[in-house]
Design an enzyme around this catalytic site. Structure first.
Site, PDB file in Angstrom:
ATOM      1  N   ARG A   1       0.828  -1.209   0.000  1.00 18.64           N
ATOM      2  CA  ARG A   1       0.000   0.000   0.000  1.00 18.64           C
ATOM      3  C   ARG A   1       0.864   1.261   0.000  1.00 18.64           C
ATOM      4  O   ARG A   1       0.468   2.300  -0.516  1.00 18.64           O
ATOM      5  CB  ARG A   1      -1.007   0.002   1.160  1.00 18.64           C
ATOM      6  CG  ARG A   1      -2.047   1.120   1.066  1.00 18.64           C
ATOM      7  CD  ARG A   1      -3.195   0.975   2.060  1.00 18.64           C
ATOM      8  NE  ARG A   1      -4.183   0.001   1.650  1.00 18.64           N
ATOM      9  CZ  ARG A   1      -5.271   0.248   0.923  1.00 18.64           C
ATOM     10  NH1 ARG A   1      -5.549   1.484   0.529  1.00 18.64           N
ATOM     11  NH2 ARG A   1      -6.101  -0.707   0.591  1.00 18.64           N
TER      12      ARG A   1
ATOM     13  N   GLU B   1      -9.860   5.739   6.654  1.00 16.85           N
ATOM     14  CA  GLU B   1      -8.434   6.027   6.654  1.00 16.85           C
ATOM     15  C   GLU B   1      -8.039   7.353   5.989  1.00 16.85           C
ATOM     16  O   GLU B   1      -7.087   8.002   6.452  1.00 16.85           O
ATOM     17  CB  GLU B   1      -7.674   4.876   5.969  1.00 16.85           C
ATOM     18  CG  GLU B   1      -7.688   3.592   6.765  1.00 16.85           C
ATOM     19  CD  GLU B   1      -7.222   2.398   5.942  1.00 16.85           C
ATOM     20  OE1 GLU B   1      -7.925   2.035   4.984  1.00 16.85           O
ATOM     21  OE2 GLU B   1      -6.159   1.857   6.248  1.00 16.85           O
TER      22      GLU B   1
HETATM   23 MO1  MOS Z   1      -6.880  -0.956   8.879  1.00 23.21          MO
HETATM   24  S1  MOS Z   1      -5.009  -0.037   9.025  1.00 23.21           S
HETATM   25  O1  MOS Z   1      -6.857  -1.431   7.236  1.00 23.21           O
HETATM   26  O2  MOS Z   1      -7.015  -2.220  10.006  1.00 23.21           O
END
Ligand code: MOS
Length: 769
Positions: A304, A706
């Site tokens: 990622r 995120e």
């Molecule tokens: Mo999250 S960092 O994809 O558990």
């Protein structure tokens, strides 16, 4: 519509792991940890601990009936150390006693001997010695090597970013119960119930059908319980399996901080080339990821990082290489952003370096290179429904970027010992698990005969509000009121083979499955209504609990319809399976279409630095964010605010510190500081961009977990801007977090040769703000 949980939270009514009523006969577990970071285990004597008051059993690797292995991606992590120890804090033995106090007291009676081996804590040292978790990966677009010749300007440098402690309020833990026929039931504080189930079954030598995992909610996860809830679930299960008594294992805060992995620190080399018009022509970057002592999720985190190596910019020639380096620290793991933030920090450092050398504002380079529709990412997916420029331009208008800049410059001209700084942080974040098979989810929906509805999915509620979103999707799809809908616990016997609640994708995946199941039930009920009440099926709908035929009340409501369907033996349960369409990625060529879509946004960060003391405040964070068509602005705004402040913490005050022996020095809240309400920006504005959303997002509301964390990166560059205004624009290393100590040293470069002012052994407090 509000988040459904907070009222229960503040009244203390919400049930967490530690609120589960204790069963009679429960044994309490305590973990004996390796006192050294690397070595050969030559002797382990548990006899004195076994004889201690209240102790029922002391378990070691030798007691494991199945496989002593919990590695998720690479099988390189024993549940209990055997032969070698690889990090300080590695579980070696488990004490089971009648009380938690007795279990902890007995730990001190365990005698261990370890023949020490060399300890590595630095990823570049590990790489130089060939200590890699997996082979290096390279993402490549165009030909960067050939492109340097065409660049008017080429700059290079090094960028370092630190780790981050998850600091979920609820520490890691599990409570396991023996079940009939030799199985176990585990209540676990995990983002990945299936991962706990699969590994516990493997450890116990059972089929997965013999292991049930149940999760009501977590007091925070942030990625720290995606993979790393597994050891505690497995250890509690092992104790329950062997003793046939319930076993409860809850880590205290300091044990949790010592024993669990964190966000991966990265050390990176970059080289950036621009033409005379500030277009970025070429970018090369090499990432050294500090993976810790076992793979855990590091290979996926590494990937990622590569996916996000160019942030929100189009760069025609990119070579990005990443090394996952094995060190003698606890295995580092998922943390909100999952490697993306580390990649984006280096990109922004490269742009800052070019801007500083050229004497132009970084924002001029950033704006000129933003992604446009159909621009390619290095992995060949085009930017579709791209809102990078819209986000920037809307923010610039909404918050008057030129005015903010002028204010900072004017302040700095008239103030000697206080300096202000400003930075712009555009973001672009891909939504989906990059491992394509993980992009699947299921929902099991029951309509009870009284018209109430129970929903089970694989989604884990950890404060992010996914249960509220799923309830909303169900109520809206069925045309009924929200108070009829209950989202059940996440349980592996009701919904199997689940992906962890992670990658920002949980509401999309489980919400889509819920929508599919509810749509099937609604259509079945309407078909029943059509025969039962002789109505034309076309034009039948349920709205506000009333059945409408061509928009006119048909004389029946939800409760009557459900009851009538039940008595006519119509199925009132539906199970739906959703798999995100059109995803593919070839890990051999590192190309494909790994993401359902991308999320965009732009943030302006304003700071003030006290140039005598090195202390600072983050004054304002102004964000224009691409939510798509948000259907819950309260939850979505909360995710932006929380994520951004968590990102600011990572970039400013949160400093993980290990000594050369691999001992965690920042081992409590006394020595590890996270932002509190006083450290949060006084101004935190979130502007909802007007975008259509994406059809692969649930109800066109884009994933929000995120992406906002990366707005926090702007705080680092805003502090740098202020520091440079004071010290006359001399060179500074790119090294995050920008702690007050580091700011102070940066303000007075003549002190830069002094020993580092960061946390040292024996230090108990760290001056912050
Ligand atoms: Mo999250 S960092 O994809 O558990």
């Amino acid at each position: 519509m509000n988040h459904l949980d907070p009222q229960r939270h503040v009244r203390g009514e919400s049930q967490y792991l530690d609120d589960v009523p204790t069963q009679q006969g429960t044994l309490y577990a305590a973990v004996f940890e390796s006192p050294l970071a690397h070595g050969v285990l030559t002797s382990l004597d548990v006899s004195a601990a076994l004889a201690a008051p209240g102790v029922a059993r002391v378990l070691t690797a030798a007691n494991i009936p199945g496989h002593n292995q919990i590695g998720g991606i690479v099988p390189d992590e024993p549940l209990l150390a055997h032969g070698h120890v690889h990090f300080r804090g590695q579980p070696v033995a488990l004490v089971l006693a009648r009380t938690a106090r007795q279990a902890h007291a007995a730990l001190r009676l365990i005698h261990i001997e370890i023949a020490p081996l060399p300890i590595i804590t630095d990823p570049r040292v590990a790489a130089a010695q060939g200590e890699l978790i997996v082979p290096p990966r390279t993402f490549k677009l165009g030909d960067s090597a050939a492109a340097w010749a065409a660049c008017a300007h080429v700059f290079g440098g090094v960028a370092e970013s630190g780790g981050q402690e998850h600091l979920y309020i609820e520490t890691q833990g599990a409570y396991a119960f023996p079940t009939e026929m030799g199985g176990v039931r585990i209540i676990s504080s995990t983002q990945g119930p299936t991962a706990v189930q699969r590994h516990a079954a493997h450890v116990l030598g059972l089929g997965m059908h013999q292991v049930e995992v149940d999760v009501t909610r977590l007091g925070g996860g942030f990625g720290g319980k995606e993979d790393q809830a597994t050891p505690w679930g497995c250890l509690a299960a092992l104790g329950a399996f062997l003793t046939r008594k319930p076993v409860k294992l809850v880590l205290d805060r300091m044990a949790d901080m010592r024993m669990t992995g964190k966000r991966h620190p990265y050390s990176s080399d970059f080289k950036i080339g621009l033409d005379a018009d500030l277009k970025i022509v070429a970018y090369e970057v090499t990432f050294y990821q500090n993976a810790g002592a076992a793979a855990d999720l590091s290979p996926a985190v590494l990937e990622r990082t590569l996916f996000h190596a160019t942030n929100a910019y189009f760069i025609p020639n990119v070579t990005a290489t990443a090394y996952s380096c094995r060190t003698n620290l606890p295995p580092n793991t998922a943390f909100r952003g999952f490697g993306g933030p580390q990649g984006m920090f280096v990109m922004e450092a490269a742009i800052a370096k070019a801007a500083e050398e050229l004497g132009v504002p970084a924002s001029a380079i950033q704006r000129r290179n933003l992604l446009r529709e159909n621009d390619l990412f290095s992995y060949r997916q085009p930017a579709e429904l791209c809102h990078a420029e819209q986000a920037w331009d809307t923010a610039a208008r909404q918050y008057d970027l030129a005015g903010l800049r002028a204010e900072v410059d004017q302040f700095n001209q008239t103030n000697q010992l206080l300096k202000k700084g400003l930075a712009v942080m555009p973001i672009c974040f891909g939504i989906s698990f990059t491992k394509t098979p993980m992009n699947q989810a299921r929902a099991l929906v029951h309509i009870y005969s009284d018209g109430s509805v129970g929903i089970s999915t694989g989604a884990v509620e950890m404060g992010q509000g996914v249960n509220t979103k799923i309830a909303h999707v169900a109520a809206r799809t069925l045309g009924i009121s929200l108070d009829r809908v209950k989202v059940e616990t996440t349980n592996t016997t009701r919904v199997a083979n689940t992906s962890p609640s992670a990658a920002s994708a949980t509401a999309d995946l489980n919400g889509k499955a819920t929508e599919m199941a509810c749509t099937a039930l609604r259509e079945r009920l309407l078909a029943h209504a059509s025969t039962e009440y002789t109505l034309n099926y076309e034009g039948l709908e349920i709205r506000n609990e009333q059945v409408l035929a061509a928009g006119v009340p048909a004389g029946t409501d939800w409760e009557k319809l459900v009851s009538s369907a039940f008595w006519k033996r119509v199925a009132l349960t539906e199970n739906a399976h959703y798999a995100t369409p059109d995803l593919h990625f070839d890990a051999a060529t590192n190309t494909g279409h790994p993401f359902a879509y991308h999320v965009y946004g732009t943030a302006f960060t304003s700071v003030t630095v006290d140039c005598l003391r090195g202390t600072y405040t983050v004054d304002a964070l102004r964000i224009a964010h691409d939510f798509g068509q948000s259907f819950n602005e309260v939850i979505d705004r909360g995710q932006i605010e929380g994520g951004a402040v968590q990102g600011i913490g990572w970039m400013t005050m949160e400093e993980i510190s290990y000594n050369a022996e691999g001992r965690l020095l920042s081992n409590s809240l006394n020595s590890y500081k996270i932002p509190d309400i006083y450290a949060a920006p006084a101004v935190l504005d979130v502007h909802f961009l007007d975008t259509p959303g994406h059809p692969k997002a649930i109800l066109r509301a884009k994933a929000v977990g995120e992406p906002p964390l990366m707005y926090g990166i702007g705080a680092y560059f805003a502090l740098r801007d202020a520091v440079r205004a004071f010290q006359g624009h001399t060179a500074l290393p790119f090294s995050a977090p920008m702690t007050p100590e580091k700011v102070l040293v940066s303000l007075y470069p003549e002190f830069a040769h002094e020993p580092t002012l960061s946390l040292r052994e024996g230090t108990t407090t760290q001056s912050v703000l």
